[in-house]
Enzyme design. Structure first.
Site, PDB file in Angstrom:
ATOM      1  N   ASN A  76      36.828  29.296  22.903  1.00 46.66           N
ATOM      2  CA  ASN A  76      37.593  28.127  22.473  1.00 46.66           C
ATOM      3  C   ASN A  76      37.350  26.999  23.474  1.00 46.66           C
ATOM      4  O   ASN A  76      37.871  27.015  24.584  1.00 46.66           O
ATOM      5  CB  ASN A  76      39.083  28.483  22.406  1.00 46.66           C
ATOM      6  CG  ASN A  76      39.942  27.306  21.979  1.00 46.66           C
ATOM      7  OD1 ASN A  76      39.430  26.271  21.536  1.00 46.66           O
ATOM      8  ND2 ASN A  76      41.247  27.454  22.111  1.00 46.66           N
ATOM      9  N   LYS A 122      38.306  23.986  23.278  1.00 44.55           N
ATOM     10  CA  LYS A 122      39.428  23.054  23.310  1.00 44.55           C
ATOM     11  C   LYS A 122      38.915  21.601  23.230  1.00 44.55           C
ATOM     12  O   LYS A 122      37.926  21.343  22.554  1.00 44.55           O
ATOM     13  CB  LYS A 122      40.308  23.329  24.533  1.00 44.55           C
ATOM     14  CG  LYS A 122      40.748  24.806  24.594  1.00 44.55           C
ATOM     15  CD  LYS A 122      41.819  25.085  25.596  1.00 44.55           C
ATOM     16  CE  LYS A 122      42.191  26.561  25.556  1.00 44.55           C
ATOM     17  NZ  LYS A 122      43.317  26.870  26.462  1.00 44.55           N
ATOM     18  N   HIS A 173      47.251  28.712  17.667  1.00 44.02           N
ATOM     19  CA  HIS A 173      47.075  28.734  19.120  1.00 44.02           C
ATOM     20  C   HIS A 173      48.325  28.170  19.794  1.00 44.02           C
ATOM     21  O   HIS A 173      48.988  27.281  19.254  1.00 44.02           O
ATOM     22  CB  HIS A 173      45.838  27.921  19.514  1.00 44.02           C
ATOM     23  CG  HIS A 173      45.439  28.121  20.942  1.00 44.02           C
ATOM     24  ND1 HIS A 173      46.039  27.455  21.980  1.00 44.02           N
ATOM     25  CD2 HIS A 173      44.503  28.934  21.498  1.00 44.02           C
ATOM     26  CE1 HIS A 173      45.491  27.833  23.122  1.00 44.02           C
ATOM     27  NE2 HIS A 173      44.561  28.738  22.857  1.00 44.02           N
ATOM     28  N   GLU A 198      48.801  26.124  22.072  1.00 41.89           N
ATOM     29  CA  GLU A 198      48.820  24.673  22.267  1.00 41.89           C
ATOM     30  C   GLU A 198      49.195  23.951  20.974  1.00 41.89           C
ATOM     31  O   GLU A 198      49.829  22.893  21.007  1.00 41.89           O
ATOM     32  CB  GLU A 198      47.473  24.207  22.822  1.00 41.89           C
ATOM     33  CG  GLU A 198      47.285  24.633  24.278  1.00 41.89           C
ATOM     34  CD  GLU A 198      45.848  24.884  24.670  1.00 41.89           C
ATOM     35  OE1 GLU A 198      44.934  24.493  23.927  1.00 41.89           O
ATOM     36  OE2 GLU A 198      45.643  25.495  25.735  1.00 41.89           O
ATOM     37  N   GLU A 200      47.703  36.059  23.069  1.00 43.74           N
ATOM     38  CA  GLU A 200      47.524  35.152  24.198  1.00 43.74           C
ATOM     39  C   GLU A 200      48.886  34.824  24.820  1.00 43.74           C
ATOM     40  O   GLU A 200      49.586  33.919  24.350  1.00 43.74           O
ATOM     41  CB  GLU A 200      46.848  33.855  23.742  1.00 43.74           C
ATOM     42  CG  GLU A 200      45.427  34.032  23.261  1.00 43.74           C
ATOM     43  CD  GLU A 200      44.691  32.691  23.244  1.00 43.74           C
ATOM     44  OE1 GLU A 200      43.668  32.577  23.920  1.00 43.74           O
ATOM     45  OE2 GLU A 200      45.172  31.773  22.570  1.00 43.74           O
ATOM     46  N   GLY A 257      45.169  29.182  30.932  1.00 49.06           N
ATOM     47  CA  GLY A 257      44.807  28.055  31.772  1.00 49.06           C
ATOM     48  C   GLY A 257      45.546  27.993  33.090  1.00 49.06           C
ATOM     49  O   GLY A 257      45.465  26.996  33.804  1.00 49.06           O
ATOM     50  N   SER A 308      43.117  33.324  30.606  1.00 51.05           N
ATOM     51  CA  SER A 308      42.397  33.298  31.889  1.00 51.05           C
ATOM     52  C   SER A 308      41.410  34.455  32.031  1.00 51.05           C
ATOM     53  O   SER A 308      41.236  35.020  33.113  1.00 51.05           O
ATOM     54  CB  SER A 308      43.384  33.280  33.060  1.00 51.05           C
ATOM     55  OG  SER A 308      44.184  32.111  33.023  1.00 51.05           O
TER      56      SER A 308
END
Length: 254
Positions: A12, A14, A96, A98, A167, A173, A213
């Site tokens: 991904n 992003k 996701h 985010e 996730e 991140g 990560s």
């Protein structure tokens, strides 16, 4: 890992990349020795979907990072499954963290997107995961089961085109990674949920991948867990070490 579940690694990207940097990534992947036992899908920003699909080796899939729940209409700034397919891409990431926590997408909307993407012929990487305060409050199972149910209720019989990505939000991140045992525990519970609420066959065949990560140093230990069927990789998918992650199970299949 079941022999029937092919190892899956998604990258991904992003909101990162330019034509120049993406061309470099494509070259690295094209020249790299990628395990034939791993299915690889990369997910560039939507503006570059066509460019990546045209340039990338055909054995590597390309995914959009999001889409809406209808074919077309007055939805400024969004894209549809029909558009994703029109440029030759076959995958989309939905739900996701985010999208959930930065852009406010809820379980109902994500479920509706899953239903439309699947009915349009796309394959879906559907994401679930808890925030740090939810884990610390002992709510991990409640949260991921609720998110998974919203997805499962919209899959119908199309599970062969669904990959679930666990996730944990606190590991995305941040440099923090769920330990192999922490990740395995949730994956095992998700598979048990699928068995109880969908079917034994779906539980056995559906790939549940880990994201948070993941890098070239920790991927092999994570990949050794029975119910971790691959990864959804963020920052490391922009670097040459992505090849090490793709090959995390190389040599173990024999």
């Amino acid at each position: 890992m079941s022999d029937g579940r092919k190892f899956f690694v998604g990258g991904n990207w992003k909101m990162n990349g330019s034509k120049e940097s993406i061309s470099g990534i494509i070259q690295v992947l094209s020249n790299g020795a990628l395990s034939p036992s791993t299915e690889v899908v990369v997910s560039p920003p939507s503006l570059y979907l066509d460019f990546v699909r045209q340039q990338m080796d055909k054995k590597i899939g390309v995914a959009a990072q999001n889409c809406y729940k209808t074919d077309k209409g007055a939805f400024t700034g969004d894209i549809s499954p029909a558009m994703i397919k029109d440029v030759g891409c076959k995958w989309v990431i939905l739900g996701h963290s985010e999208r959930r926590w930065v852009f406010g997408e809820n379980d109902q909307l994500i479920g509706e997107k899953v239903a439309h993407a699947l009915s349009s012929g796309l394959s879906v990487i559907a994401c679930v995961g808890e925030k740090l305060e939810e884990r610390e409050a002992g709510l991990t199972e409640e949260v991921v089961y609720k998110q998974t149910k919203a997805i499962a209720d919209n899959v119908n019989s199309d599970w062969s085109r669904v990959v679930i990505a666990y996730e944990p939000v606190w590991a995305i991140g941040t440099g923090k990674t769920a330990s192999p045992s922490q990740a395995q525990e949730v994956h095992d519970k998700l598979r048990a949920w699928l068995k109880e609420n969908v079917s034994s066959s779906v539980a056995e065949t559906t790939r549940i991948i880990y994201g948070g990560s993941v890098n070239g140093k920790n991927c092999r230990e994570l990949a050794s867990q029975n119910d971790i069927d691959g990864f959804l990789v963020g920052g490391a998918s922009l670097k040459p070490e992505f090849i090490d992650i793709i090959n995390a199970r190389a040599g173990e299949e024999d």
